[in-house]
Motif scaffolding. Structure first.
Motif, PDB file in Angstrom:
ATOM      1  N   GLY A  28     -37.468  23.020 -25.683  1.00 54.38           N
ATOM      2  CA  GLY A  28     -37.798  23.822 -24.242  1.00 54.38           C
ATOM      3  C   GLY A  28     -36.919  23.568 -23.256  1.00 54.38           C
ATOM      4  O   GLY A  28     -35.540  23.419 -23.435  1.00 54.38           O
ATOM      5  N   GLU A  29     -37.427  23.509 -22.233  1.00 53.64           N
ATOM      6  CA  GLU A  29     -36.575  23.412 -20.923  1.00 53.64           C
ATOM      7  C   GLU A  29     -36.779  22.103 -20.318  1.00 53.64           C
ATOM      8  O   GLU A  29     -37.858  21.686 -20.440  1.00 53.64           O
ATOM      9  CB  GLU A  29     -36.800  24.499 -19.795  1.00 53.64           C
ATOM     10  CG  GLU A  29     -36.226  25.778 -20.215  1.00 53.64           C
ATOM     11  CD  GLU A  29     -36.386  26.793 -18.992  1.00 53.64           C
ATOM     12  OE1 GLU A  29     -37.302  26.518 -18.339  1.00 53.64           O
ATOM     13  OE2 GLU A  29     -35.637  27.830 -19.240  1.00 53.64           O
ATOM     14  N   ASP A  60     -31.100  11.387 -17.661  1.00 55.78           N
ATOM     15  CA  ASP A  60     -32.570  11.407 -17.629  1.00 55.78           C
ATOM     16  C   ASP A  60     -33.171  12.671 -17.604  1.00 55.78           C
ATOM     17  O   ASP A  60     -32.922  13.485 -16.432  1.00 55.78           O
ATOM     18  CB  ASP A  60     -33.162  10.552 -16.591  1.00 55.78           C
ATOM     19  CG  ASP A  60     -32.864   8.858 -17.078  1.00 55.78           C
ATOM     20  OD1 ASP A  60     -32.502   8.748 -18.016  1.00 55.78           O
ATOM     21  OD2 ASP A  60     -33.182   8.292 -15.946  1.00 55.78           O
ATOM     22  N   PHE A  61     -33.872  13.168 -18.510  1.00 58.22           N
ATOM     23  CA  PHE A  61     -34.758  14.645 -18.624  1.00 58.22           C
ATOM     24  C   PHE A  61     -35.955  14.349 -18.191  1.00 58.22           C
ATOM     25  O   PHE A  61     -36.629  13.648 -19.182  1.00 58.22           O
ATOM     26  CB  PHE A  61     -34.228  15.344 -19.775  1.00 58.22           C
ATOM     27  CG  PHE A  61     -32.695  15.792 -19.960  1.00 58.22           C
ATOM     28  CD1 PHE A  61     -32.077  16.923 -19.206  1.00 58.22           C
ATOM     29  CD2 PHE A  61     -31.907  15.130 -20.842  1.00 58.22           C
ATOM     30  CE1 PHE A  61     -30.874  17.144 -19.581  1.00 58.22           C
ATOM     31  CE2 PHE A  61     -30.670  15.104 -21.129  1.00 58.22           C
ATOM     32  CZ  PHE A  61     -29.973  16.256 -20.504  1.00 58.22           C
ATOM     33  N   ALA A  62     -36.549  15.223 -17.137  1.00 59.67           N
ATOM     34  CA  ALA A  62     -38.153  15.222 -17.203  1.00 59.67           C
ATOM     35  C   ALA A  62     -38.618  16.035 -18.240  1.00 59.67           C
ATOM     36  O   ALA A  62     -38.444  17.306 -18.338  1.00 59.67           O
ATOM     37  CB  ALA A  62     -38.495  15.758 -15.846  1.00 59.67           C
ATOM     38  N   PRO A 154     -22.592  13.033 -21.026  1.00 57.33           N
ATOM     39  CA  PRO A 154     -22.853  14.160 -21.867  1.00 57.33           C
ATOM     40  C   PRO A 154     -22.875  15.609 -21.306  1.00 57.33           C
ATOM     41  O   PRO A 154     -23.033  16.483 -22.173  1.00 57.33           O
ATOM     42  CB  PRO A 154     -24.359  13.614 -22.271  1.00 57.33           C
ATOM     43  CG  PRO A 154     -25.020  12.702 -21.479  1.00 57.33           C
ATOM     44  CD  PRO A 154     -23.677  12.233 -20.545  1.00 57.33           C
ATOM     45  N   LEU A 155     -23.195  15.720 -20.210  1.00 59.39           N
ATOM     46  CA  LEU A 155     -23.449  16.956 -19.580  1.00 59.39           C
ATOM     47  C   LEU A 155     -22.411  17.954 -19.898  1.00 59.39           C
ATOM     48  O   LEU A 155     -22.881  19.203 -20.313  1.00 59.39           O
ATOM     49  CB  LEU A 155     -23.492  16.958 -18.164  1.00 59.39           C
ATOM     50  CG  LEU A 155     -24.135  18.179 -17.318  1.00 59.39           C
ATOM     51  CD1 LEU A 155     -25.722  18.407 -17.800  1.00 59.39           C
ATOM     52  CD2 LEU A 155     -24.260  17.789 -15.773  1.00 59.39           C
ATOM     53  N   PRO A 156     -20.945  17.916 -19.786  1.00 59.82           N
ATOM     54  CA  PRO A 156     -20.190  18.755 -20.172  1.00 59.82           C
ATOM     55  C   PRO A 156     -20.101  19.281 -21.962  1.00 59.82           C
ATOM     56  O   PRO A 156     -19.650  20.197 -22.092  1.00 59.82           O
ATOM     57  CB  PRO A 156     -18.845  17.798 -19.792  1.00 59.82           C
ATOM     58  CG  PRO A 156     -18.906  16.630 -19.124  1.00 59.82           C
ATOM     59  CD  PRO A 156     -20.268  16.616 -19.390  1.00 59.82           C
ATOM     60  N   GLY A 161     -28.182  26.443 -20.683  1.00 58.91           N
ATOM     61  CA  GLY A 161     -29.354  27.146 -20.844  1.00 58.91           C
ATOM     62  C   GLY A 161     -30.671  26.431 -20.469  1.00 58.91           C
ATOM     63  O   GLY A 161     -31.386  27.096 -19.944  1.00 58.91           O
ATOM     64  N   ALA A 162     -30.796  25.342 -20.973  1.00 61.82           N
ATOM     65  CA  ALA A 162     -32.098  24.660 -21.140  1.00 61.82           C
ATOM     66  C   ALA A 162     -32.206  23.670 -19.844  1.00 61.82           C
ATOM     67  O   ALA A 162     -33.393  22.961 -19.806  1.00 61.82           O
ATOM     68  CB  ALA A 162     -32.513  24.100 -22.378  1.00 61.82           C
ATOM     69  N   LEU A 163     -31.238  23.507 -19.170  1.00 62.48           N
ATOM     70  CA  LEU A 163     -31.101  22.537 -18.115  1.00 62.48           C
ATOM     71  C   LEU A 163     -31.529  23.021 -16.533  1.00 62.48           C
ATOM     72  O   LEU A 163     -30.917  24.156 -16.369  1.00 62.48           O
ATOM     73  CB  LEU A 163     -29.623  21.784 -18.240  1.00 62.48           C
ATOM     74  CG  LEU A 163     -29.029  21.335 -19.549  1.00 62.48           C
ATOM     75  CD1 LEU A 163     -27.717  20.825 -19.170  1.00 62.48           C
ATOM     76  CD2 LEU A 163     -29.914  20.368 -20.261  1.00 62.48           C
TER      77      LEU A 163
END
Length: 193
Positions: A28-29, A60-62, A154-156, A161-163
């Protein structure tokens, strides 16, 4: 025009990749709660392999409670453990390019030593709050004593799309209260992921 390096073999018998592109580490997102390198003043109080941290060493992703955590690339599960007071339950996967670490997990869907494919279900996020995924990568070669625990941003390497970026309406105090999670105090003989 053709470039020689695109067909040139490496010593290991592999072709030189044009880059590392990872699948999303979740289904998902998700909003980004905390970026790589943030809060150096806070994370500097904790040590990773004897070296003070320079800042947050992952993203960190919610995510909602019990959300699916997915493998970002083909690899082998090399460690499933608990870092009490820090990363809590985590999984480390070894890849041809390095390692990926998924932390703050609930139920685990894989076993140590298991081969996983890109997008395979590894685990679920924790059920109890705060429910988020701490995601980190190490690119070969890495140095665990570099102030980041050998981790890289890790972002690069993730598709955008999902961030989702953090909500600009939050005040700095609200954001810091949500985001900064403690690390376990380092003890002699302690094993860090």
């Amino acid at each position: 025009m053709s470039f020689k390096f695109t067909g040139q073999r490496l010593l290991s018998g592999l072709f030189e990749p044009e880059g590392i592109y990872l699948a999303d580490p979740f289904e998902g997102e998700a909003s980004i709660l905390q970026f790589w390198g943030e809060h150096s003043d806070i994370y500097g109080q904790w040590r990773y392999n004897g070296t003070p941290l320079k800042g947050h060493n992952g993203i960190d992703f919610a995510l909602p409670s019990a959300a699916k955590v997915l493998a970002v690339d083909i690899g082998r599960v090399v460690e499933i453990s608990i870092d009490r007071g820090g990363l809590d339950r985590y999984i480390k996967v070894e890849h041809r390019w390095g390692e990926s670490v998924y932390a703050n997990l609930g139920d685990v869907a894989v076993e140590s030593g298991q081969m996983v494919g890109r997008g395979d279900h590894l685990a679920n996020t924790a059920i109890r709050p705060p429910t988020f995924l701490h995601f980190a990568i190490r690119l070969q070669p890495f140095n665990r004593h570099d102030g980041w625990g050998g981790f890289s941003d890790p972002l690069p390497y993730l598709a955008p799309g999902a961030l989702l970026l953090p909500d600009a309406q939050n005040t700095i105090d609200e954001v810091e209260e949500q985001l900064v999670h403690p690390m376990a105090e380092e003890r002699l003989g302690m094993r860090r992921p």
